[in-house]
Write an enzyme that holds these catalytic residues in place. Structure first.
Site, PDB file in Angstrom:
ATOM      1  N   GLU A 250       8.478   4.438   7.945  1.00  0.00           N
ATOM      2  CA  GLU A 250       7.595   5.486   8.464  1.00  0.00           C
ATOM      3  C   GLU A 250       6.702   6.047   7.361  1.00  0.00           C
ATOM      4  OE1 GLU A 250      10.058   7.534  12.051  1.00  0.00           O
ATOM      5  OE2 GLU A 250      11.014   7.535  10.105  1.00  0.00           O
TER       6      GLU A 250
ATOM      7  N   ASN B  36     -18.958   9.432 -22.070  1.00  0.00           N
ATOM      8  CA  ASN B  36     -19.381   8.757 -20.831  1.00  0.00           C
ATOM      9  C   ASN B  36     -19.040   7.274 -20.828  1.00  0.00           C
ATOM     10  OD1 ASN B  36     -20.311  11.272 -20.297  1.00  0.00           O
ATOM     11  ND2 ASN B  36     -22.487  10.767 -20.433  1.00  0.00           N
TER      12      ASN B  36
ATOM     13  N   GLN C   3     -15.737  12.882 -12.775  1.00  0.00           N
ATOM     14  CA  GLN C   3     -14.399  13.151 -13.292  1.00  0.00           C
ATOM     15  C   GLN C   3     -13.363  13.090 -12.165  1.00  0.00           C
ATOM     16  OE1 GLN C   3     -13.749  16.148 -16.415  1.00  0.00           O
ATOM     17  NE2 GLN C   3     -12.775  17.382 -14.839  1.00  0.00           N
TER      18      GLN C   3
ATOM     19  N   ASN D  87      17.773   6.268  10.610  1.00  0.00           N
ATOM     20  CA  ASN D  87      16.318   6.308  10.796  1.00  0.00           C
ATOM     21  C   ASN D  87      15.563   5.420   9.802  1.00  0.00           C
ATOM     22  OD1 ASN D  87      16.528   8.183  12.898  1.00  0.00           O
ATOM     23  ND2 ASN D  87      16.579   9.899  11.466  1.00  0.00           N
TER      24      ASN D  87
ATOM     25  N   SER E 280      -9.627  18.104 -17.120  1.00  0.00           N
ATOM     26  CA  SER E 280      -9.124  16.944 -16.384  1.00  0.00           C
ATOM     27  C   SER E 280      -7.872  16.400 -17.055  1.00  0.00           C
ATOM     28  CB  SER E 280     -10.196  15.846 -16.286  1.00  0.00           C
ATOM     29  OG  SER E 280     -10.604  15.442 -17.566  1.00  0.00           O
TER      30      SER E 280
ATOM     31  N   LYS F 253      22.506   9.160  13.774  1.00  0.00           N
ATOM     32  CA  LYS F 253      21.189   8.606  13.464  1.00  0.00           C
ATOM     33  C   LYS F 253      21.141   7.694  12.235  1.00  0.00           C
ATOM     34  CE  LYS F 253      17.863   9.147  15.350  1.00  0.00           C
ATOM     35  NZ  LYS F 253      16.787  10.090  15.617  1.00  0.00           N
TER      36      LYS F 253
ATOM     37  N   SER G  70      20.136  12.028   9.918  1.00  0.00           N
ATOM     38  CA  SER G  70      19.637  13.277  10.478  1.00  0.00           C
ATOM     39  C   SER G  70      20.534  14.424  10.027  1.00  0.00           C
ATOM     40  CB  SER G  70      19.661  13.176  12.003  1.00  0.00           C
ATOM     41  OG  SER G  70      19.758  14.456  12.595  1.00  0.00           O
TER      42      SER G  70
ATOM     43  N   THR H  93       1.136 -10.359  22.961  1.00  0.00           N
ATOM     44  CA  THR H  93      -0.233  -9.852  22.912  1.00  0.00           C
ATOM     45  C   THR H  93      -0.209  -8.634  23.817  1.00  0.00           C
ATOM     46  OG1 THR H  93      -1.013 -11.129  24.817  1.00  0.00           O
ATOM     47  CG2 THR H  93      -1.212 -12.195  22.669  1.00  0.00           C
ATOM     48  N   HIS H  94      -0.978  -7.615  23.454  1.00  0.00           N
ATOM     49  CA  HIS H  94      -0.971  -6.333  24.189  1.00  0.00           C
ATOM     50  C   HIS H  94       0.434  -5.746  24.270  1.00  0.00           C
ATOM     51  CE1 HIS H  94      -4.988  -7.666  25.670  1.00  0.00           C
ATOM     52  NE2 HIS H  94      -4.388  -8.832  25.762  1.00  0.00           N
TER      53      HIS H  94
ATOM     54  N   LYS I 205     -10.743   9.935 -10.840  1.00  0.00           N
ATOM     55  CA  LYS I 205      -9.389   9.563 -11.269  1.00  0.00           C
ATOM     56  C   LYS I 205      -8.295  10.067 -10.328  1.00  0.00           C
ATOM     57  CE  LYS I 205     -10.972  10.720 -15.357  1.00  0.00           C
ATOM     58  NZ  LYS I 205     -12.352  10.374 -14.931  1.00  0.00           N
TER      59      LYS I 205
HETATM   60  N1  ARG Z   1     -13.330  14.146 -18.500  1.00  0.00           N
HETATM   61  C1  ARG Z   1     -14.578  13.518 -18.262  1.00  0.00           C
HETATM   62  C2  ARG Z   1     -14.469  12.557 -17.059  1.00  0.00           C
HETATM   63  O1  ARG Z   1     -13.404  12.267 -16.680  1.00  0.00           O
HETATM   64  C3  ARG Z   1     -15.009  12.723 -19.439  1.00  0.00           C
HETATM   65  C4  ARG Z   1     -16.479  12.540 -19.526  1.00  0.00           C
HETATM   66  C5  ARG Z   1     -17.130  13.833 -19.798  1.00  0.00           C
HETATM   67  N2  ARG Z   1     -18.503  13.664 -20.095  1.00  0.00           N
HETATM   68  C6  ARG Z   1     -19.363  14.686 -20.120  1.00  0.00           C
HETATM   69  N3  ARG Z   1     -20.580  14.403 -20.379  1.00  0.00           N
HETATM   70  N4  ARG Z   1     -18.967  15.901 -19.878  1.00  0.00           N
HETATM   71  O2  ARG Z   1     -15.420  12.116 -16.489  1.00  0.00           O
END
Ligand code: ARG
Length: 458
Positions: free
Chosen positions: A290, A110, A322, A285, A23, A283, A277, A155-156, A325
């Protein structure tokens, strides 16, 4: 490479597994939060005599050094070390040996990752709040400069009643205000320290999570260690709040795109916020708007991804988490980018007041005011509605405005439609007639502007 968990393993990790499970590519941006939390954790370990003062000094010195190197871009991350947490720990051990090996005492990744993410969300909430305030200020400034202009209220998507441009702009200021309130509320729940929950059960070592929570500026410490490591609702909530902001921006974008079309021609977007464009030389834009509208869908996607990722997870930590994120960062980046460009785009756009005024002459928007004129003379509203409806029918057939009907014509719909009735007609008279709380009258607009001026100052 020897893994921190290598003790019970005889084989190396499959290379594809390393790529699949890493990660680091996503969470390396948490390095500041991770270092900050590690410093607070190390200080607690020293207070509880789980490490010495000398070891604490070594750990702090090395962590700050590592932070400096990351900031300069000279720090070497390794994907084999999975994530930002293990990269930082490995670098620490490389620099200070046993002191570094002690940092993970009474801590698990954790509670560590939960803590980092909470710190990150708290910081992002504060940043978003500032960006929202900037957009509010831009809208208020615009309302102060051009807010007295009359425009059709819809409205509408049909002409309804004339309103003041400032009144319409301040409607968005209200939305953004509620967005800020929601973020503030979310902040209270995000601002809880999970550090000290360890893997899920707490620890047999004499740790002191409450002091760490205070040190990190959290409002309180977790109360249930299992919940502390498995709760991501604060992140879901934050992404929901971001989705709401994205939706509000998208509505404004949609409206301004329509208003800047030739058919409406109410609004002139500054050239520096438009693109052209590749084939059509003429143009101009509204791409920024958007994309603001278009990216809203991505943020909703992030919200659904988060909710779905969590829905089947048994307690406590599961690796699925994980993935939080990716969604969280993407939503925050997307909304942060949109908000930071929105303020300047709003400031530089120019409303075409004459066009707005001309449009007010179309669509018999003063019909309701004429019905109110009859109500003031004792006619039941439903009857007044019928009478004015017949007058509108006649005016529409003549291709005329209500005020173009002759006194005789007016009288033919009701005896009570005397010459005084003309004073109820036309957009200017309508707007001046509004009396009610929060309505589109110049007086109410001034009140609203005063409120926002003081609310947003300082
Ligand atoms: N990279 C992990 C996460 O984002 C960290 C926690 C990993 N914990 C584990 N017991 N493998 O969640």
């Amino acid at each position: 490479m020897q893994k921190p968990w290598g003790g019970r393993y005889q084989k190396d990790t499959n290379e594809q597994v390393e790529q699949f499970t890493e990660s680091l590519s996503v969470d390396r941006r948490l390095y500041r939060q991770d270092i900050r939390a590690s410093l607070a954790h190390a200080e607690m370990l020293a207070r509880r005599r789980l490490i010495t003062e000398v070891e604490l000094a070594e750990i702090s010195g090395a962590l700050k050094e590592i932070e400096g190197e990351i900031e300069e871009g000279t720090f070497e991350f390794s994907v084999a070390l999975e994530d930002v947490h293990m990269n930082l720990e490995a670098a620490l051990i490389e620099r200070v040996g046993d002191a570094g090996r002690k940092l993970h005492t009474a801590r698990s990744r954790n509670d560590q990752v939960a803590c980092d993410v909470r710190l990150w969300v708290r910081w992002q909430i504060d940043a978003m709040d500032g960006l929202l305030r900037e957009c509010q200020l831009a809208l208020v400034e615009k309302a102060e400069r051009q807010g007295q202009a009359m425009m059709p209220g819809y409205t509408h998507m049909q002409h309804a009643q004339p309103v003041l441009l400032g009144h319409a702009l301040l409607a968005y200021v209200e939305m953004l205000h509620r967005d800020r309130e929601r973020l503030d509320d979310c902040r209270r729940r995000a601002n809880v320290s999970p550090l000290g929950a360890c893997a899920l059960a707490g620890t047999g070592l004499p740790a002191d999570p409450e002091s760490v929570a205070r040190e990190l500026g959290f409002e309180r410490c977790f109360t249930n260690s299992i919940d502390a490591v498995s709760d991501r609702d604060f992140a879901v909530e934050f992404v929901f709040d971001l989705s709401m902001i994205a939706m509000h921006l998208s509505r404004l974008a949609e409206e301004w795109i329509i208003w800047s079309s030739h058919e409406f021609d109410f609004l002139d977007l500054d050239e520096s916020f438009c693109t052209g464009s590749s084939i059509m030389p003429q143009k101009k834009n509204p791409d920024v708007l958007e994309l603001m509208r278009g990216r809203c869908g991505r943020v909703y996607g992030d919200l659904v991804a988060l909710l779905t990722m969590l829905k089947g997870l048994p307690l406590a930590y599961n690796r699925d988490m994980q993935e939080d994120k990716k969604s969280l960062f993407d939503a925050a980046d997307t909304v942060g980018d949109a908000l930071s460009i929105a303020a300047e785009m709003i400031r530089t756009a120019e409303f075409k007041e004459q066009r707005l005024a001309d449009a007010c002459e179309l669509g018999h928007m003063d019909a309701t005011a004429l019905a109110d004129f009859l109500v003031k003379q004792g006619i039941p509203f439903r009857e007044a509605h019928q009478i004015v409806g017949r007058a509108v029918l006649q005016a529409a057939a003549d291709g005329a405005r209500l005020e173009d009907l002759s006194p005789q014509q007016l009288k033919s719909f009701s005896e009570l439609l005397t010459e005084d009735a003309y004073r109820a007609l036309g957009p200017q008279n309508c707007i001046e007639s509004y009396r009610s709380h929060g309505s589109s009258s110049p007086g109410e607009l001034e009140k609203q502007l005063n409120r926002w001026r003081s609310e947003l100052s300082g």
